[in-house]
Motif scaffolding. Sequence first.
Motif, short mmCIF file in Angstrom:
data_model
loop_
_atom_site.label_atom_id
_atom_site.label_comp_id
_atom_site.label_asym_id
_atom_site.label_seq_id
_atom_site.Cartn_x
_atom_site.Cartn_y
_atom_site.Cartn_z
N LEU A 28 5.19 -12.59 19.51
CA LEU A 28 4.67 -13.93 19.18
C LEU A 28 3.65 -14.28 20.20
O LEU A 28 2.62 -15.00 19.59
CB LEU A 28 5.77 -14.84 19.00
CG LEU A 28 6.57 -14.91 17.65
CD1 LEU A 28 7.82 -15.63 17.87
CD2 LEU A 28 5.69 -15.34 16.72
N VAL A 29 4.07 -14.38 21.26
CA VAL A 29 3.27 -14.99 22.36
C VAL A 29 1.71 -14.07 22.28
O VAL A 29 0.87 -14.73 22.43
CB VAL A 29 3.80 -15.09 23.58
CG1 VAL A 29 2.79 -15.24 24.77
CG2 VAL A 29 5.06 -16.12 23.70
N ALA A 30 1.81 -12.70 22.41
CA ALA A 30 0.53 -11.79 22.37
C ALA A 30 -0.07 -12.10 21.18
O ALA A 30 -1.46 -12.22 21.25
CB ALA A 30 1.11 -10.43 22.40
N SER A 31 0.43 -12.33 20.15
CA SER A 31 -0.21 -12.77 18.90
C SER A 31 -0.99 -14.25 18.80
O SER A 31 -2.07 -14.05 18.54
CB SER A 31 0.78 -12.91 17.72
OG SER A 31 1.16 -11.75 17.32
N GLU A 32 -0.36 -15.12 19.52
CA GLU A 32 -0.81 -16.31 19.69
C GLU A 32 -2.10 -16.41 20.70
O GLU A 32 -3.28 -16.91 20.33
CB GLU A 32 0.10 -17.41 20.20
CG GLU A 32 -0.39 -18.49 20.98
CD GLU A 32 -1.16 -19.60 20.48
OE1 GLU A 32 -1.71 -20.39 20.70
OE2 GLU A 32 -1.15 -19.52 18.99
N ILE A 33 -1.89 -15.48 21.70
CA ILE A 33 -3.16 -15.50 22.72
C ILE A 33 -4.15 -14.83 22.01
O ILE A 33 -5.33 -15.49 22.35
CB ILE A 33 -2.53 -14.52 23.96
CG1 ILE A 33 -1.71 -15.69 24.66
CG2 ILE A 33 -3.92 -14.38 24.85
CD1 ILE A 33 -0.71 -15.00 25.90
N PHE A 34 -3.99 -13.58 21.45
CA PHE A 34 -5.07 -13.03 20.74
C PHE A 34 -5.78 -13.79 19.58
O PHE A 34 -7.01 -13.89 19.53
CB PHE A 34 -4.37 -11.79 20.12
CG PHE A 34 -5.47 -10.91 19.18
CD1 PHE A 34 -6.29 -10.44 19.85
CD2 PHE A 34 -5.48 -11.11 17.85
CE1 PHE A 34 -7.24 -9.38 19.19
CE2 PHE A 34 -6.35 -10.48 17.06
CZ PHE A 34 -7.13 -9.59 17.56
N LEU A 35 -4.90 -14.37 18.78
CA LEU A 35 -5.54 -15.13 17.62
C LEU A 35 -6.27 -16.56 18.24
O LEU A 35 -7.45 -16.64 17.83
CB LEU A 35 -4.37 -15.82 16.70
CG LEU A 35 -3.95 -14.75 15.88
CD1 LEU A 35 -2.74 -15.05 14.96
CD2 LEU A 35 -5.12 -14.02 14.82
N ARG A 36 -5.78 -17.26 19.33
CA ARG A 36 -6.64 -18.26 19.90
C ARG A 36 -8.02 -17.87 20.65
O ARG A 36 -8.70 -18.61 20.31
CB ARG A 36 -5.64 -18.80 20.86
CG ARG A 36 -6.22 -20.27 21.62
CD ARG A 36 -5.15 -21.06 22.30
NE ARG A 36 -4.17 -20.20 22.98
CZ ARG A 36 -3.77 -20.14 24.07
NH1 ARG A 36 -4.71 -20.43 25.01
NH2 ARG A 36 -2.73 -19.46 24.51
N ASN A 37 -7.91 -16.71 21.30
CA ASN A 37 -9.01 -16.44 21.85
C ASN A 37 -9.88 -15.45 21.36
O ASN A 37 -11.14 -15.71 21.47
CB ASN A 37 -8.58 -15.18 23.41
CG ASN A 37 -7.75 -16.29 24.26
OD1 ASN A 37 -8.31 -17.26 24.74
ND2 ASN A 37 -6.84 -15.74 24.99
N ILE A 38 -9.59 -14.77 20.40
CA ILE A 38 -10.59 -13.89 19.36
C ILE A 38 -11.06 -14.70 18.16
O ILE A 38 -12.19 -14.55 17.73
CB ILE A 38 -9.76 -12.40 19.13
CG1 ILE A 38 -9.44 -11.65 20.48
CG2 ILE A 38 -10.68 -11.82 18.54
CD1 ILE A 38 -10.63 -11.62 21.60
#
Length: 173
Positions: A28-38
């Motif tokens: 979940l956290v990795a998805s959030e970071i990926f989606l927010r930055n990319i």
Amino acid sequence: MFFLNLVDRLSRALAFLSGAVIIGIALLVASEIFLRNIVGVSLSFVWEVSVYLHMCAIFLGAAWTLRTGGHIRVTLLRAVMPRLFEWFATLIGLVISAYVTNALTLLAWGYHATGRTSGSTTDVPLVYPAAFIAFGSLLLTVQIALRLVHLAMGRPVELDSAREEGVNAPIMD
């Protein structure tokens, strides 16, 4: 004997669930970071839900951690009178755990009765994480009580990491 094995199996199953929840949090956290930055999209629920999931994972894995000897212990007193210390420490732990379980159960029941939510944008009903936490605490209390049974029967209070109840098999099979 059947009940002892049943509680051990339930504790182990919840430990696996706890591990899966931790992996889920990481995803979940990795998805959030990926989606927010990319992509430029933020998943607003991730940080709040991750906290609730983490608390649940800790309590769901506590009984198995106790059964396999993973909790922190004070060995200074244990070295002096090992058998007496085991009884004393287990009794004290049972009292504390029973008190905490009662408090957490009342808290979860209060959340259920009032319908209280987190009050955030996700508005998570607090009864759900509180119920999982209370259940994990209850299982820890049962496991501590069964530790007294193991002591009274003269059986090992913790499962060996290489053997389970004298059977030549890994614990996590």
